[in-house]
Write an enzyme that holds these catalytic residues in place. Structure first.
Site, PDB file in Angstrom:
ATOM      1  N   GLU A   1      -2.262  18.994 -36.186  1.00 17.60           N
ATOM      2  CA  GLU A   1      -1.263  18.124 -36.813  1.00 17.60           C
ATOM      3  C   GLU A   1      -0.485  17.374 -35.735  1.00 17.60           C
ATOM      4  O   GLU A   1       0.020  17.985 -34.816  1.00 17.60           O
ATOM      5  CB  GLU A   1      -0.323  19.000 -37.653  1.00 17.60           C
ATOM      6  CG  GLU A   1       0.678  18.220 -38.444  1.00 17.60           C
ATOM      7  CD  GLU A   1       0.001  17.076 -39.174  1.00 17.60           C
ATOM      8  OE1 GLU A   1      -0.821  17.343 -40.059  1.00 17.60           O
ATOM      9  OE2 GLU A   1       0.275  15.898 -38.846  1.00 17.60           O
TER      10      GLU A   1
ATOM     11  N   LYS B   1      -4.872  18.035 -28.907  1.00 18.16           N
ATOM     12  CA  LYS B   1      -3.492  18.250 -29.344  1.00 18.16           C
ATOM     13  C   LYS B   1      -2.606  18.634 -28.158  1.00 18.16           C
ATOM     14  O   LYS B   1      -1.536  18.068 -27.950  1.00 18.16           O
ATOM     15  CB  LYS B   1      -3.463  19.325 -30.437  1.00 18.16           C
ATOM     16  CG  LYS B   1      -2.089  19.693 -30.933  1.00 18.16           C
ATOM     17  CD  LYS B   1      -1.364  18.511 -31.562  1.00 18.16           C
ATOM     18  CE  LYS B   1       0.125  18.703 -31.554  1.00 18.16           C
ATOM     19  NZ  LYS B   1       0.728  19.271 -32.679  1.00 18.16           N
TER      20      LYS B   1
ATOM     21  N   CYS C   1       7.362  22.089 -29.686  1.00 21.51           N
ATOM     22  CA  CYS C   1       5.993  21.786 -29.239  1.00 21.51           C
ATOM     23  C   CYS C   1       5.833  21.532 -27.750  1.00 21.51           C
ATOM     24  O   CYS C   1       5.000  22.170 -27.101  1.00 21.51           O
ATOM     25  CB  CYS C   1       5.471  20.575 -29.994  1.00 21.51           C
ATOM     26  SG  CYS C   1       5.270  20.906 -31.727  1.00 21.51           S
TER      27      CYS C   1
HETATM   28  C1  UDX Z   1       6.059  16.162 -30.900  1.00 20.96           C
HETATM   29  C2  UDX Z   1       4.982  15.074 -30.929  1.00 20.96           C
HETATM   30  O1  UDX Z   1       5.604  13.783 -30.923  1.00 20.96           O
HETATM   31  C3  UDX Z   1       4.110  15.232 -32.147  1.00 20.96           C
HETATM   32  O2  UDX Z   1       3.054  14.295 -32.114  1.00 20.96           O
HETATM   33  C4  UDX Z   1       3.536  16.644 -32.158  1.00 20.96           C
HETATM   34  O3  UDX Z   1       2.765  16.846 -33.316  1.00 20.96           O
HETATM   35  C5  UDX Z   1       4.648  17.671 -32.089  1.00 20.96           C
HETATM   36  O4  UDX Z   1       5.456  17.434 -30.960  1.00 20.96           O
HETATM   37  P1  UDX Z   1       8.406  16.532 -32.103  1.00 20.96           P
HETATM   38  O5  UDX Z   1       8.575  17.643 -31.120  1.00 20.96           O
HETATM   39  O6  UDX Z   1       8.654  16.801 -33.533  1.00 20.96           O
HETATM   40  O7  UDX Z   1       6.915  15.952 -32.016  1.00 20.96           O
HETATM   41  O8  UDX Z   1       9.396  15.325 -31.713  1.00 20.96           O
HETATM   42  P2  UDX Z   1       9.311  14.060 -30.729  1.00 20.96           P
HETATM   43  O9  UDX Z   1       9.741  12.886 -31.477  1.00 20.96           O
HETATM   44  O10 UDX Z   1       8.028  13.978 -30.022  1.00 20.96           O
HETATM   45  O11 UDX Z   1      10.489  14.378 -29.695  1.00 20.96           O
HETATM   46  C6  UDX Z   1      10.445  15.471 -28.791  1.00 20.96           C
HETATM   47  C7  UDX Z   1      11.630  15.446 -27.851  1.00 20.96           C
HETATM   48  O12 UDX Z   1      11.555  14.353 -26.960  1.00 20.96           O
HETATM   49  C8  UDX Z   1      12.979  15.307 -28.561  1.00 20.96           C
HETATM   50  O13 UDX Z   1      13.912  16.176 -27.974  1.00 20.96           O
HETATM   51  C9  UDX Z   1      13.350  13.856 -28.333  1.00 20.96           C
HETATM   52  O14 UDX Z   1      14.736  13.631 -28.360  1.00 20.96           O
HETATM   53  C10 UDX Z   1      12.763  13.618 -26.954  1.00 20.96           C
HETATM   54  N1  UDX Z   1      12.461  12.206 -26.695  1.00 20.96           N
HETATM   55  C11 UDX Z   1      11.520  11.547 -27.427  1.00 20.96           C
HETATM   56  C12 UDX Z   1      13.141  11.538 -25.678  1.00 20.96           C
HETATM   57  O15 UDX Z   1      14.000  12.113 -24.990  1.00 20.96           O
HETATM   58  N2  UDX Z   1      12.820  10.227 -25.425  1.00 20.96           N
HETATM   59  C13 UDX Z   1      11.876   9.557 -26.153  1.00 20.96           C
HETATM   60  O16 UDX Z   1      11.644   8.365 -25.847  1.00 20.96           O
HETATM   61  C14 UDX Z   1      11.211  10.236 -27.182  1.00 20.96           C
END
Ligand code: UDX
Length: 450
Positions: A151, A206, A262
């Protein structure tokens, strides 16, 4: 599963869990306390629950009647034993496979949905194959196929990501099983977005996708520190480099470090796998993505203390946001948690606000810091923001919730104790809105005060 049920009304989807409290919450009348907050999820559940989407604790019965079983259990980092601190703990995956082996009827397709290390399907297959051997001896007709379909949704945009994914992966060998699963996805996903791969590529993709995404954040965060030191501005640098199509605009926002369930877990797992296969340089390379992330958190906590001339003891600091990003109630591995802990260790008194994270859980997470040596509470959670700012020395924005972008800074300034500081670790505020009210502002990657 709710999205599968929405687009496949002819399929009956049953979500099972051994945790009765969770299932009860998913089944609750009011729908206000669903275990997961996700924009659009409540409305979706309301429409299809008990039509073709069911929640139950009867795992055995659900397996008995299923043609396809998605294993979607958690795979946390092992805390003890072989691979502790790096490897994923697969005990729940194995336990699920054993349940399927025990209770399935006829032919069952088992889909690995949890994020797992490459070659986990082998573990599942082994469990299921040994059951097939037993079945042969007992002359029972029960067979299995294993597929991998990880996923890729991100929290906070889960429904959107599921409804309109960049791609879905279906890894496996059994053509019949592959076609059954792709038929489901094809109900709402264009065929060209459904990628067929072998099992191991699907599993490894993944982990690799998450490692690459996390690497972008660590890269931009490393440059945020360089901006602060040189007078450059991280948002300008992000825009400039992101305009190069080969780099791309997304995922270049500097912040307090990535959090969530993740990235860290999956990279640690990748590091473990590389070491296992003797690739120590590759392992070190990816581990540095995490090291840099921890450094960014610590650097921000330290600089807050430094702005108060090295001591925040008994200073009142308001923490805005505890979730690891906006639009979720999840705070697993959130930078807000780590930075709050550092500030508490430095003796600060915290007032924590988050629109969606339950205060009961914050209290549990920071439980060790509840009281100081005089038995006085060291942190509290508060819904009423106007009370939170009373006499505060600093405000630290740690999650980019929309309502933090529209605060009344004139009023807040009149409530705070001066000299007052705002630390904007998500760079969501306008400098001109704040400074005119006599508040000092630090913003991540902003070298203007250089
Ligand atoms: C992530 C992956 O994006 C997703 O594809 C996978 O299935 C699961 O892991 P998620 O952990 O839900 O998803 O959130 P994501 O939007 O990726 O953000 C992760 C972290 O990175 C957050 O703490 C967010 O604030 C941070 N982040 C994200 C940044 O600091 N800068 C960015 O530009 C993007």
């Amino acid at each position: 599963m709710a999205v599968v049920a929405k687009y496949c009304p002819e399929i009956e989807v049953t979500v099972v869990d051994i945790n009765r409290e969770r299932i009860d919450a998913w089944n609750s009348e009011e729908l206000t306390n669903l275990p997961i907050y996700e924009p659009g999820l409540k409305e979706l559940i309301e429409k299809i629950r008990n039509k073709n989407l069911f929640f139950s604790v009867d795992v055995e019965e659900a397996i008995r009647s299923a043609d396809m079983v998605f294993i979607s259990v958690n795979t946390p980092t092992k805390t003890s034993g072989l691979g502790a601190g790096y490897a994923s703990d697969l005990k729940w995956v194995e336990a699920s496979a054993r349940k399927v082996a025990e209770f399935s009827v006829g032919h069952t397709i088992v889909v690995e949905k949890s994020t797992v290390p490459v070659r986990t399907a082998e573990l599942i297959s082994n469990v299921l194959l040994s059951q097939e051997e037993k079945n042969k001896i007992n002359k029972e007709k029960r067979t299995f196929s294993v597929l991998s379909s990880p996923e890729f949704l991100a929290e906070g945009t889960a429904i959107k990501d599921l409804e309109n994914p960049d791609r879905v992966l279906v890894g496996g060998e059994d053509k019949m099983a592959i076609s059954c699963l792709t038929e489901i996805y094809k109900k709402w996903i264009p065929e060209e977005k459904i990628l067929l791969t072998n099992l191991w590529s699907s599993e490894l993709s993944k982990l690799t996708a998450n490692a690459f995404l996390a690497q972008r954040i660590s890269s931009i965060n490393s440059i945020s520190a360089l901006c602060e030191a040189t007078g450059a501005q991280i948002n300008e640098v992000s825009l400039a480099i992101g305009s190069d199509k080969r780099i791309g605009r997304n995922f270049l926002k500097a912040g307090p470090g990535f959090g969530g369930s993740c990235f860290q877990k999956d990279i640690l797992n990748l590091v473990y796998l590389c070491r296992f296969y003797g690739l120590s340089k590759v392992a070190d390379y990816w581990e540095n993505v995490i090291n840099l992330n921890n450094w960014q958190r610590k650097r921000i906590a330290d600089l807050i203390v430094e702005k108060f001339f090295g001591t925040v003891t008994d200073k009142k600091i308001v923490i805005l946001g505890f979730a690891f990003k906006a639009n979720t109630n999840d705070f697993r591995e959130s930078s807000a948690y780590y930075i709050s802990k550092e500030l508490l260790e430095n003796g600060a008194k915290l007032v924590i606000h988050d629109p969606k994270v339950s205060y009961k859980e914050i209290n549990l997470a920071l439980g060790d810091f509840t009281y100081n040596c005089d038995n006085k509470k060291r942190f509290s959670c508060m819904d009423n923001l106007s009370k939170a700012f009373d006499n505060a020395d600093a405000i630290v924005i740690l999650t980019e919730w929309d309502n933090y972008k529209k605060l009344d800074w004139e009023k807040i300034s009149s409530l705070m104790r001066h000299p007052a500081w705002v630390f904007d670790t998500r760079s969501i505020l306008n400098e001109s809105d704040i400074k005119k009210f006599g508040i000092k502002l630090w913003s991540v990657g902003d070298g203007l005060n250089y």
